[in-house]
Design a protein around this motif. Sequence first.
Motif, PDB file in Angstrom:
ATOM      1  N   ARG A 213       0.825  -1.209   0.000  1.00 34.85           N
ATOM      2  CA  ARG A 213       0.000   0.000   0.000  1.00 34.85           C
ATOM      3  C   ARG A 213       0.857   1.257   0.000  1.00 34.85           C
ATOM      4  O   ARG A 213       0.569   2.234  -0.712  1.00 34.85           O
ATOM      5  N   GLY A 214       1.938   1.239   0.793  1.00 39.00           N
ATOM      6  CA  GLY A 214       2.818   2.407   0.832  1.00 39.00           C
ATOM      7  C   GLY A 214       3.462   2.693  -0.499  1.00 39.00           C
ATOM      8  O   GLY A 214       3.523   3.841  -0.952  1.00 39.00           O
ATOM      9  N   PHE A 215       3.941   1.656  -1.168  1.00 38.96           N
ATOM     10  CA  PHE A 215       4.572   1.846  -2.467  1.00 38.96           C
ATOM     11  C   PHE A 215       3.563   2.299  -3.523  1.00 38.96           C
ATOM     12  O   PHE A 215       3.891   3.070  -4.428  1.00 38.96           O
ATOM     13  N   SER A 216       2.327   1.820  -3.415  1.00 34.40           N
ATOM     14  CA  SER A 216       1.290   2.272  -4.349  1.00 34.40           C
ATOM     15  C   SER A 216       1.035   3.771  -4.182  1.00 34.40           C
ATOM     16  O   SER A 216       0.889   4.516  -5.170  1.00 34.40           O
ATOM     17  N   ALA A 217       0.993   4.225  -2.919  1.00 33.45           N
ATOM     18  CA  ALA A 217       0.798   5.646  -2.655  1.00 33.45           C
ATOM     19  C   ALA A 217       1.976   6.464  -3.176  1.00 33.45           C
ATOM     20  O   ALA A 217       1.802   7.571  -3.716  1.00 33.45           O
ATOM     21  N   VAL A 218       3.191   5.947  -3.024  1.00 29.87           N
ATOM     22  CA  VAL A 218       4.376   6.634  -3.545  1.00 29.87           C
ATOM     23  C   VAL A 218       4.279   6.804  -5.054  1.00 29.87           C
ATOM     24  O   VAL A 218       4.573   7.879  -5.603  1.00 29.87           O
ATOM     25  N   GLU A 223       3.451  10.519  -9.617  1.00 30.88           N
ATOM     26  CA  GLU A 223       2.822  10.918 -10.875  1.00 30.88           C
ATOM     27  C   GLU A 223       2.126  12.278 -10.729  1.00 30.88           C
ATOM     28  O   GLU A 223       2.174  13.127 -11.630  1.00 30.88           O
ATOM     29  N   LEU A 224       1.476  12.505  -9.579  1.00 29.15           N
ATOM     30  CA  LEU A 224       0.817  13.781  -9.340  1.00 29.15           C
ATOM     31  C   LEU A 224       1.833  14.919  -9.279  1.00 29.15           C
ATOM     32  O   LEU A 224       1.609  16.019  -9.832  1.00 29.15           O
ATOM     33  N   ALA A 225       2.964  14.689  -8.599  1.00 28.64           N
ATOM     34  CA  ALA A 225       3.992  15.724  -8.503  1.00 28.64           C
ATOM     35  C   ALA A 225       4.545  16.066  -9.887  1.00 28.64           C
ATOM     36  O   ALA A 225       4.801  17.241 -10.198  1.00 28.64           O
ATOM     37  N   THR A 234       4.615  24.627  -8.811  1.00 26.07           N
ATOM     38  CA  THR A 234       5.793  24.027  -8.153  1.00 26.07           C
ATOM     39  C   THR A 234       5.596  23.856  -6.652  1.00 26.07           C
ATOM     40  O   THR A 234       6.141  22.930  -6.051  1.00 26.07           O
ATOM     41  N   ASP A 235       4.835  24.775  -6.040  1.00 26.37           N
ATOM     42  CA  ASP A 235       4.662  24.658  -4.582  1.00 26.37           C
ATOM     43  C   ASP A 235       3.941  23.359  -4.219  1.00 26.37           C
ATOM     44  O   ASP A 235       4.354  22.628  -3.302  1.00 26.37           O
ATOM     45  N   ARG A 236       2.855  23.068  -4.932  1.00 25.99           N
ATOM     46  CA  ARG A 236       2.137  21.819  -4.655  1.00 25.99           C
ATOM     47  C   ARG A 236       2.974  20.605  -5.047  1.00 25.99           C
ATOM     48  O   ARG A 236       2.913  19.553  -4.391  1.00 25.99           O
ATOM     49  N   ALA A 237       3.748  20.736  -6.129  1.00 29.53           N
ATOM     50  CA  ALA A 237       4.618  19.619  -6.544  1.00 29.53           C
ATOM     51  C   ALA A 237       5.643  19.311  -5.459  1.00 29.53           C
ATOM     52  O   ALA A 237       5.915  18.145  -5.139  1.00 29.53           O
ATOM     53  N   VAL A 238       6.232  20.398  -4.885  1.00 27.73           N
ATOM     54  CA  VAL A 238       7.203  20.190  -3.798  1.00 27.73           C
ATOM     55  C   VAL A 238       6.529  19.539  -2.590  1.00 27.73           C
ATOM     56  O   VAL A 238       7.081  18.638  -1.954  1.00 27.73           O
ATOM     57  N   ALA A 239       5.298  19.989  -2.285  1.00 29.49           N
ATOM     58  CA  ALA A 239       4.581  19.397  -1.150  1.00 29.49           C
ATOM     59  C   ALA A 239       4.308  17.914  -1.373  1.00 29.49           C
ATOM     60  O   ALA A 239       4.446  17.093  -0.447  1.00 29.49           O
ATOM     61  N   GLU A 243       5.681  14.571   0.715  1.00 33.46           N
ATOM     62  CA  GLU A 243       4.864  13.446   1.184  1.00 33.46           C
ATOM     63  C   GLU A 243       5.389  12.120   0.635  1.00 33.46           C
ATOM     64  O   GLU A 243       5.339  11.091   1.315  1.00 33.46           O
ATOM     65  N   VAL A 244       5.872  12.139  -0.620  1.00 35.67           N
ATOM     66  CA  VAL A 244       6.470  10.925  -1.200  1.00 35.67           C
ATOM     67  C   VAL A 244       7.659  10.480  -0.369  1.00 35.67           C
ATOM     68  O   VAL A 244       7.829   9.284  -0.063  1.00 35.67           O
ATOM     69  N   ARG A 245       8.508  11.457   0.018  1.00 35.89           N
ATOM     70  CA  ARG A 245       9.670  11.098   0.830  1.00 35.89           C
ATOM     71  C   ARG A 245       9.248  10.518   2.174  1.00 35.89           C
ATOM     72  O   ARG A 245       9.811   9.523   2.650  1.00 35.89           O
ATOM     73  N   THR A 246       8.227  11.145   2.773  1.00 34.88           N
ATOM     74  CA  THR A 246       7.745  10.632   4.060  1.00 34.88           C
ATOM     75  C   THR A 246       7.188   9.222   3.935  1.00 34.88           C
ATOM     76  O   THR A 246       7.466   8.341   4.764  1.00 34.88           O
ATOM     77  N   LEU A 247       6.382   9.000   2.874  1.00 32.11           N
ATOM     78  CA  LEU A 247       5.831   7.659   2.651  1.00 32.11           C
ATOM     79  C   LEU A 247       6.928   6.632   2.400  1.00 32.11           C
ATOM     80  O   LEU A 247       6.836   5.492   2.880  1.00 32.11           O
ATOM     81  N   ALA A 248       7.944   7.027   1.631  1.00 34.67           N
ATOM     82  CA  ALA A 248       9.034   6.089   1.340  1.00 34.67           C
ATOM     83  C   ALA A 248       9.766   5.699   2.612  1.00 34.67           C
ATOM     84  O   ALA A 248      10.091   4.517   2.839  1.00 34.67           O
TER      85      ALA A 248
END
Length: 380
Positions: A213-218, A223-225, A234-239, A243-248
């Motif tokens: 599940r975590g990898f699916s969210a990553v 893709e969204l970023a 860019t601000d939302r992409a960075v955000a 979150e990707v880094r936190t999930l990873a």
Amino acid sequence: MRATAWWHELSGAAKFRLYTRLSFQAVIVVLVVVLAVSAASVVPVLGIVVVGIAASAALEAQPDFATVPGVVARPRMLPVAIVVLVALWAISGVVARWASDESTVLSARAVGLSAVFMAIFAVIPFTRHKWWILIGISAATPLLVFGTPLGAGLRGAVVCLFTGIFAILLTRITVWGLGIIDELERTKGVEAQLQVAEERLRFSRDLHDVVGRGFSAVAVKSELAVALSRAGDTDRAVAEMEEVRTLAVESMGQMRTLVRGYRNIDLRGEVAGARSLLSAAGCELVVEGDAAKVPAAFHEVAAWVVREGTTNIVEHSAATTATLTLGGSGMSLRNDRPQGAIGERSGLRGLGERLAAVGATLDIATAGDEFALEIHWEKK
């Protein structure tokens, strides 16, 4: 001793087959002794002994009584034994019919009847058309050996018939019992393999449930970023990438926890589990030494050696005995009756890598009919 070691290497089914075959051979010896004692002279005694040897050879060549099911060391003994028994039966009948001396007639009849009884016990029960052969032998023996279907000939036919019925029923029941023993032995092997497969499926299922599940969210957030970055947000992409880094990081932590829980195993518990698993596979595990002698820094990797080594024994051997030795400078796991090439055992390569990571070494050795894992470490 070599004889003792050979006996211990046999499986329970093989021991039972050997015991059954020796029991039948003992019956033949008893019959030979009884018939020889009742003989009147040396000539029939020699004939009866030859008949007994032929019957014994016929039993040894029967696939149903082979130590390994269906594998006979000397399959040519059976046709030779049958030829000897038929020849003695026919020759005795001719001599009994044409001899004029009473003692010669009695001697010939003794040898002929011995050949019939031995064939009924050691050959006929294992043939395809056993009942028709028994009826034919019972009808032909009085005419050939006694020269008449009446009187002594009729009594001989009845004795042959009922003796044959008893021998056939006894033999078929015995063979049926051997088949059940073989099926139980195969069931034990399948049970052990299923336990190994079940453990592997459990780990793969847990890994999928915890990390998938975590990898699916990553993947989705990545893709969204990318889409946001291309759109200029860019601000939302960075955000999203934060979150990707936190999930990873969280997923990696969950995976480490899962693997640690799978690998952080108790050495004593693994030894007990190995004994249970190998027992289900028909292999006796002998433990030499104590888990307390293993340095604390190597307890986890030693437990992993026990687990992987046990799996290796179940999957790549027909072992009946295994020996686990635990000590302060290393450990070893030995088993008899290995199967397959060492190179096929990829699990051992992974085990070697795990040992190297903690400063231990793995040596694999084969000597005759023995496979051994030797692990060495230095005390820390």
